[in-house]
Design an enzyme around this catalytic site. Sequence first.
Site, short mmCIF file in Angstrom:
data_model
loop_
_atom_site.label_atom_id
_atom_site.label_comp_id
_atom_site.label_asym_id
_atom_site.label_seq_id
_atom_site.Cartn_x
_atom_site.Cartn_y
_atom_site.Cartn_z
N GLY A 81 0.83 -1.21 0.00
CA GLY A 81 0.00 0.00 0.00
C GLY A 81 0.86 1.26 0.00
O GLY A 81 1.94 1.27 0.59
N ARG A 145 1.32 -5.80 -4.86
CA ARG A 145 1.37 -6.68 -3.69
C ARG A 145 1.89 -8.09 -4.00
O ARG A 145 1.75 -9.01 -3.19
CB ARG A 145 -0.02 -6.79 -3.04
N ASP A 176 6.34 -7.87 5.58
CA ASP A 176 6.43 -9.00 4.65
C ASP A 176 7.44 -8.73 3.54
O ASP A 176 8.25 -9.59 3.19
CB ASP A 176 5.06 -9.26 3.99
N LYS A 202 8.46 0.80 5.40
CA LYS A 202 7.28 1.58 5.00
C LYS A 202 6.00 0.95 5.51
O LYS A 202 5.91 -0.27 5.56
CB LYS A 202 7.23 1.60 3.46
N THR A 203 5.05 1.67 5.94
CA THR A 203 3.64 1.33 6.08
C THR A 203 2.94 2.35 6.97
O THR A 203 3.46 2.69 8.05
CB THR A 203 3.33 -0.09 6.60
N ASP A 205 0.44 1.73 8.55
CA ASP A 205 -0.11 1.00 9.70
C ASP A 205 0.77 1.11 10.94
O ASP A 205 0.32 0.85 12.06
CB ASP A 205 -0.29 -0.48 9.36
#
Length: 552
Positions: A81, A145, A176, A202-203, A205
């Site tokens: 994402g 992804r 991941d 990165k993320t 979340d």
Amino acid sequence: MKLSPLQKFRYQYVPKLPGMLRNGIAEICVKEGAETSSVRDQEKIKALFPNTYGKKEIIFQKGENTSAAKKQVVGVILSGGPAPGGHNVISGLYDALKASNKENILLGFKGGPSGLTNDNCVILDDATIDAYRNTGGFDIIGSGRTKLETEEQFKIAAEVCKKRGVTAIVIIGGDDSNTNAAVLAEYFAANNTGVQVIGCPKTIDGDLKNEDIECSFGFDTATKTYSELIGNIQRDANSGKKYWHFIKVMGRSASHVALECALECQPNICLISEEVAEKKMSLSQIANYIADSVCARAERGMNFGVAIIPEGVVEFVPEFSVLIQEINELLAGSKADKFNELPSWKDKYEFIEKGLTNESMAVFAILPEAIQQQLFLERDPHGNVQVSLIESEKLFSALVKDVLAERKKNGTFNGKFGALHHFLGYEGRCAFPSNFDADYCYSLGYNAFMLIQYGYTGYLSKVSNLSKPAEEWVAGGMPITKMMNIERRHGHDKPVIRKALVELDGKPFKYFQANRDTWAVETAYTFPGAIQYYGPAEVCDLTTRTLALEKE
Ligand code: FBP
């Protein structure tokens, strides 16, 4: 392309590097620290990564650059994402690479990791990079992804790298993707390809963090964007005084985003998935918990409020997760076709009633019909329930409404309850990066090139001391294997980077816990406002409350 005034101004923004990277490439030397070992399962991880395990932590310092300045062809990949700042990782990487040698080349593999295996890439030049500096999004090369995890994919990747003369790959991704970066690095090393692999955390979340990685990039901007909107909604709620707003925020597994927004905005309610799991809360317990706040506020004449719901919460409710498993089994294989052929929802409901255990049926029965149907109709390609699509903000408001109706009957609720629903996710993932993310990401990219230049592989670009001004940040690298342990995934033991969930004994949660009972009853809203890009540093360069509390 027509440019907005902000975009034009952001092109001029010069991201701040950590002090030790500010004197130019010729003045950056390496200090090696101690050898590392993985956080758990050391022997197993060591056996799986014989070429890349146990390497030393490294820190960059001001000093003579002693790296072998060979010509580099670096491939960069955006994975998963979007998160604000991805373009700055690439521009930092590009600037360091060109400052080192004008002949160096940066290739952008398009559309995520599959760009590497499909040999789909573009040469990034000054004009392209300059058009994306300090902008949000991943559109410079696109993302995807696809997971790079099979021997066959690695073989193809090695062939593509050989064909294009690639000396290093930088993978910008979450837990991941960086796990897979470590496996790819090991494969390349074991097969003497000479190709290095560096990861960048990165993320939005925020669940890629540990004792080495203080935060993943994008979390700062995304949570500031959501907090601005939540603050605005709170002010609207307090103006009109007639709605309860149920706001779902992204964060598939961990509740860092929800918690940060709560710390920023002080809403009446914020659910934390990790706490729901820890306390084994049922749907009805959660609904009663929210209803208590609705009632207490109604007694004080406040028939309005704001509740933040983390995206992944239903998966953490034990009874709901059993229900999902049963539904997945109920419709496994050809049974799904039989179900789909049933003519009406009534027939389908009877099928469901026969197939579920009494306990799961009891949970299913209290769900609003729209959610019941979502569980059976919107399924992923493997036939499994798509939990992330469940409209949990609507689910909880419906359950609260039922509880309040009961309380009305027995005279314990005399107020009004009107609910509105919001989902904040995509609104924040491609925002113009905050100054923090612009600086952090540029530094991560610049730093990633220094790791390449000094010959490291299987490392995560690491920039730390982030709660301090950028001048005091510390740049270096950490072997990815240090962050790994063995976990059971899809029936197999796999080496993975541990996903960071909200720690219930951590300072951010403790602060929230100490204040939430007051926030639940009073109107203690705070209004963070829009991200500020220009102005005093104490407004523009502020990091998250989470990071500030963790570093207190
Ligand atoms: P990453 O883990 O790849 O950074 O993505 C996280 C996320 O933003 C989640 O919060 C959200 O559930 C998911 O992406 C949505 O993904 P998609 O873009 O595939 O709809």
